[in-house]
Design a protein around this motif. Structure first.
Motif, mmCIF file in Angstrom:
data_model
loop_
_atom_site.group_PDB
_atom_site.id
_atom_site.type_symbol
_atom_site.label_atom_id
_atom_site.label_comp_id
_atom_site.label_asym_id
_atom_site.label_seq_id
_atom_site.Cartn_x
_atom_site.Cartn_y
_atom_site.Cartn_z
ATOM 1 N N LEU A 25 0.826 -1.216 0.000
ATOM 2 C CA LEU A 25 0.000 0.000 0.000
ATOM 3 C C LEU A 25 0.858 1.263 0.000
ATOM 4 O O LEU A 25 0.508 2.257 -0.653
ATOM 5 C CB LEU A 25 -0.916 0.000 1.240
ATOM 6 C CG LEU A 25 -1.975 -1.104 1.303
ATOM 7 C CD1 LEU A 25 -2.693 -1.066 2.654
ATOM 8 C CD2 LEU A 25 -2.985 -0.964 0.175
ATOM 9 N N LEU A 26 1.983 1.212 0.710
ATOM 10 C CA LEU A 26 2.845 2.387 0.809
ATOM 11 C C LEU A 26 3.558 2.696 -0.504
ATOM 12 O O LEU A 26 4.158 3.760 -0.652
ATOM 13 C CB LEU A 26 3.874 2.190 1.924
ATOM 14 C CG LEU A 26 3.305 2.199 3.343
ATOM 15 C CD1 LEU A 26 4.360 1.774 4.350
ATOM 16 C CD2 LEU A 26 2.756 3.573 3.694
ATOM 17 N N GLY A 27 3.464 1.789 -1.462
ATOM 18 C CA GLY A 27 4.034 2.052 -2.770
ATOM 19 C C GLY A 27 3.188 3.000 -3.601
ATOM 20 O O GLY A 27 3.631 3.476 -4.651
ATOM 21 N N TYR A 28 1.958 3.289 -3.136
ATOM 22 C CA TYR A 28 1.042 4.128 -3.907
ATOM 23 C C TYR A 28 0.662 5.426 -3.202
ATOM 24 O O TYR A 28 0.447 6.448 -3.860
ATOM 25 C CB TYR A 28 -0.252 3.347 -4.213
ATOM 26 C CG TYR A 28 -0.040 2.190 -5.149
ATOM 27 C CD1 TYR A 28 -0.051 2.371 -6.532
ATOM 28 C CD2 TYR A 28 0.173 0.900 -4.662
ATOM 29 C CE1 TYR A 28 0.135 1.308 -7.401
ATOM 30 C CE2 TYR A 28 0.375 -0.171 -5.527
ATOM 31 C CZ TYR A 28 0.352 0.042 -6.890
ATOM 32 O OH TYR A 28 0.557 -1.006 -7.749
ATOM 33 N N VAL A 29 0.546 5.384 -1.859
ATOM 34 C CA VAL A 29 0.077 6.555 -1.108
ATOM 35 C C VAL A 29 1.023 6.821 0.056
ATOM 36 O O VAL A 29 1.588 5.885 0.633
ATOM 37 C CB VAL A 29 -1.363 6.344 -0.582
ATOM 38 C CG1 VAL A 29 -1.871 7.592 0.127
ATOM 39 C CG2 VAL A 29 -2.298 5.951 -1.718
ATOM 40 N N GLY A 30 1.198 8.103 0.405
ATOM 41 C CA GLY A 30 2.062 8.485 1.517
ATOM 42 C C GLY A 30 1.672 7.792 2.805
ATOM 43 O O GLY A 30 0.494 7.497 3.031
ATOM 44 N N PRO A 31 2.632 7.516 3.691
ATOM 45 C CA PRO A 31 2.389 6.700 4.882
ATOM 46 C C PRO A 31 1.346 7.256 5.844
ATOM 47 O O PRO A 31 0.491 6.502 6.339
ATOM 48 C CB PRO A 31 3.766 6.617 5.552
ATOM 49 C CG PRO A 31 4.547 7.757 5.000
ATOM 50 C CD PRO A 31 4.043 7.946 3.604
ATOM 51 N N THR A 87 8.996 2.932 4.960
ATOM 52 C CA THR A 87 9.401 3.566 3.706
ATOM 53 C C THR A 87 10.897 3.866 3.686
ATOM 54 O O THR A 87 11.425 4.240 2.636
ATOM 55 C CB THR A 87 8.630 4.895 3.481
ATOM 56 O OG1 THR A 87 8.997 5.840 4.495
ATOM 57 C CG2 THR A 87 7.132 4.673 3.532
ATOM 58 N N MET A 88 11.588 3.679 4.827
ATOM 59 C CA MET A 88 12.998 4.060 4.916
ATOM 60 C C MET A 88 13.924 2.914 5.322
ATOM 61 O O MET A 88 15.124 3.104 5.430
ATOM 62 C CB MET A 88 13.160 5.211 5.917
ATOM 63 C CG MET A 88 12.504 6.515 5.488
ATOM 64 S SD MET A 88 12.807 7.869 6.661
ATOM 65 C CE MET A 88 11.660 7.425 7.987
ATOM 66 N N THR A 89 13.387 1.723 5.587
ATOM 67 C CA THR A 89 14.236 0.607 5.967
ATOM 68 C C THR A 89 13.701 -0.668 5.332
ATOM 69 O O THR A 89 12.596 -0.695 4.782
ATOM 70 C CB THR A 89 14.297 0.455 7.500
ATOM 71 O OG1 THR A 89 15.314 -0.494 7.838
ATOM 72 C CG2 THR A 89 12.972 -0.033 8.069
ATOM 73 N N SER A 90 14.479 -1.733 5.416
ATOM 74 C CA SER A 90 14.091 -3.005 4.812
ATOM 75 C C SER A 90 13.082 -3.741 5.689
ATOM 76 O O SER A 90 13.001 -3.512 6.895
ATOM 77 C CB SER A 90 15.328 -3.886 4.615
ATOM 78 O OG SER A 90 15.861 -4.275 5.868
ATOM 79 N N GLY A 91 12.336 -4.642 5.069
ATOM 80 C CA GLY A 91 11.410 -5.467 5.829
ATOM 81 C C GLY A 91 12.130 -6.373 6.800
ATOM 82 O O GLY A 91 11.615 -6.694 7.873
ATOM 83 N N SER A 143 21.593 -4.122 8.014
ATOM 84 C CA SER A 143 22.342 -3.040 7.383
ATOM 85 C C SER A 143 22.687 -2.015 8.452
ATOM 86 O O SER A 143 22.365 -2.191 9.617
ATOM 87 C CB SER A 143 21.491 -2.391 6.291
ATOM 88 O OG SER A 143 20.329 -1.813 6.869
ATOM 89 N N ASP A 144 23.373 -0.973 8.067
ATOM 90 C CA ASP A 144 23.665 0.086 9.024
ATOM 91 C C ASP A 144 22.375 0.682 9.552
ATOM 92 O O ASP A 144 21.375 0.767 8.836
ATOM 93 C CB ASP A 144 24.493 1.183 8.345
ATOM 94 C CG ASP A 144 25.883 0.686 7.965
ATOM 95 O OD1 ASP A 144 26.443 1.251 7.023
ATOM 96 O OD2 ASP A 144 26.372 -0.271 8.608
ATOM 97 N N ILE A 145 22.391 1.082 10.820
ATOM 98 C CA ILE A 145 21.195 1.661 11.419
ATOM 99 C C ILE A 145 20.815 2.928 10.670
ATOM 100 O O ILE A 145 21.637 3.799 10.426
ATOM 101 C CB ILE A 145 21.437 1.976 12.901
ATOM 102 C CG1 ILE A 145 21.666 0.670 13.673
ATOM 103 C CG2 ILE A 145 20.254 2.730 13.494
ATOM 104 C CD1 ILE A 145 21.992 0.879 15.133
ATOM 105 N N SER A 146 19.534 3.021 10.298
ATOM 106 C CA SER A 146 19.041 4.171 9.553
ATOM 107 C C SER A 146 17.941 4.861 10.350
ATOM 108 O O SER A 146 17.515 4.376 11.400
ATOM 109 C CB SER A 146 18.470 3.717 8.198
ATOM 110 O OG SER A 146 17.315 2.915 8.402
ATOM 111 N N GLN A 147 17.484 5.987 9.837
ATOM 112 C CA GLN A 147 16.370 6.678 10.477
ATOM 113 C C GLN A 147 15.136 5.786 10.493
ATOM 114 O O GLN A 147 14.362 5.801 11.454
ATOM 115 C CB GLN A 147 16.062 7.983 9.736
ATOM 116 C CG GLN A 147 14.960 8.804 10.395
ATOM 117 C CD GLN A 147 14.658 10.092 9.634
ATOM 118 O OE1 GLN A 147 15.307 10.393 8.641
ATOM 119 N NE2 GLN A 147 13.687 10.841 10.109
ATOM 120 N N GLY A 148 14.971 4.986 9.444
ATOM 121 C CA GLY A 148 13.845 4.064 9.393
ATOM 122 C C GLY A 148 13.889 3.044 10.509
ATOM 123 O O GLY A 148 12.861 2.708 11.105
#
Length: 304
Positions: A25-31, A87-91, A143-148
């Motif tokens: 769903l997040l691939g189409y509309v903002g979170p 939207t900013m990190t991996s599943g 991965s490296d820690i991100s904001q996500g």
């Protein structure tokens, strides 16, 4: 209590499968915009269900003390950070971080409401955490820690805090009714936030494919409405620590759903993770202790 355990297992399957749906769903509309309408829809669904069950009533003045902070933590903050983080990190990273929920619940329960898990429950928490780590690291590591990643951790932290509020509120307010008010008010609050941080994003709904609405409806009905209603009810019955142990299954189901719908490959390490997670759930939830006590009682009765 076994009915509660089965209910919690069902909820974890719904939450686990909801993760890949949210990613879609997040691939189409903002979170924020997407999740606000999804949660508001879920709130309406819960009110319809509770109306049919004839347990709808207006909250007392003292009960708003639980509804407002519960809504801000469980709905607004949790879903804002969760959907923004996805939207900013991996599943993979998200699944591992969400798997820390039982540990955080045990710690917060001990510190804030003085509910101390038994040694066997702490063992279950540890086994579940190891199992979750094993399953997620099979997907390629962190991965490296991100904001996500930070957002995902904040989402589970505020949700865990909200479960303590739900447990307190259950003394006078049906947790299912508490869920209805939290979803409806929380969805409305998120919608206002979405208008501010994502101006014009509502127009994106006019460009989504038909399958989007099917996934949106399933996510709202099962991933939020029914699952949150059942989970909050279970927290009121079993307590936050025992209920949270089942969140370990959430990670496993999320990865299975990703393999089914997103084509990810499962390995032997996933099987090892499954064994550790299920063992952790049995110990941490108290189910193993219940079985042992019942068996011992039967043996003592037979001797008498």
């Amino acid at each position: 209590m076994w009915k509660i355990y089965l209910m919690l297992t069902l909820v974890m399957f719904m939450w686990g499968l909801n993760l890949p749906m949210l990613k879609y769903l997040l691939g189409y509309v903002g979170p924020v915009t997407m999740t606000s309408l999804r949660i508001f829809t879920a709130g309406i669904i819960v009110f319809i269900i509770l109306t049919a069950m004839k347990i709808i009533r207006l909250p007392r003045r003292t009960e708003w003390i639980y509804i407002i902070p519960g809504m801000l933590l469980n709905v607004v903050a949790h879903h804002y950070f969760l959907n923004a983080g996805l939207t900013m990190t991996s599943g993979t990273n998200a699944a591992l971080i969400l798997g820390t929920g039982p540990f955080l619940t045990a710690v917060f329960s001990s510190l804030l409401i003085r509910v101390f898990p038994s040694k066997l429950q702490w063992l279950g928490v540890l086994l579940g955490l190891i199992g979750v780590s094993s399953v997620v690291l099979a997907g390629g590591g962190l991965s490296d820690i991100s904001q996500g990643d930070v957002f995902i951790f904040l989402s589970i932290a505020v949700q865990v805090l909200s479960f303590l509020i739900v447990a307190k509120a259950a003394a006078t307010l049906d947790p299912r009714l508490l869920t209805a008010y939290m979803l409806l008010i929380g969805g409305s609050t998120l919608f206002i936030i979405g208008l501010i941080v994502e101006p014009g994003e509502l127009a994106a709904f006019g460009e989504v494919p038909p399958i989007f609405w099917l996934v949106f409806g399933i996510s709202a009905l099962f991933g939020t409405a029914i699952s949150h209603m059942l989970y909050n009810y279970s927290v009121g019955q079993a307590g936050p620590t025992k209920a949270a142990i089942f969140m370990n299954l959430n990670t496993l189901v999320a990865l299975l759903g990703s393999a089914l719908f997103l084509g990810e490959v499962l390995t032997v390490r996933h099987l090892l993770g499954l064994i550790l997670i299920v063992t952790g759930v049995l110990f941490g939830s108290g189910a193993a202790e219940d079985l042992w006590k019942k068996r011992r009682a039967k043996e003592e009765t037979a001797r008498d």
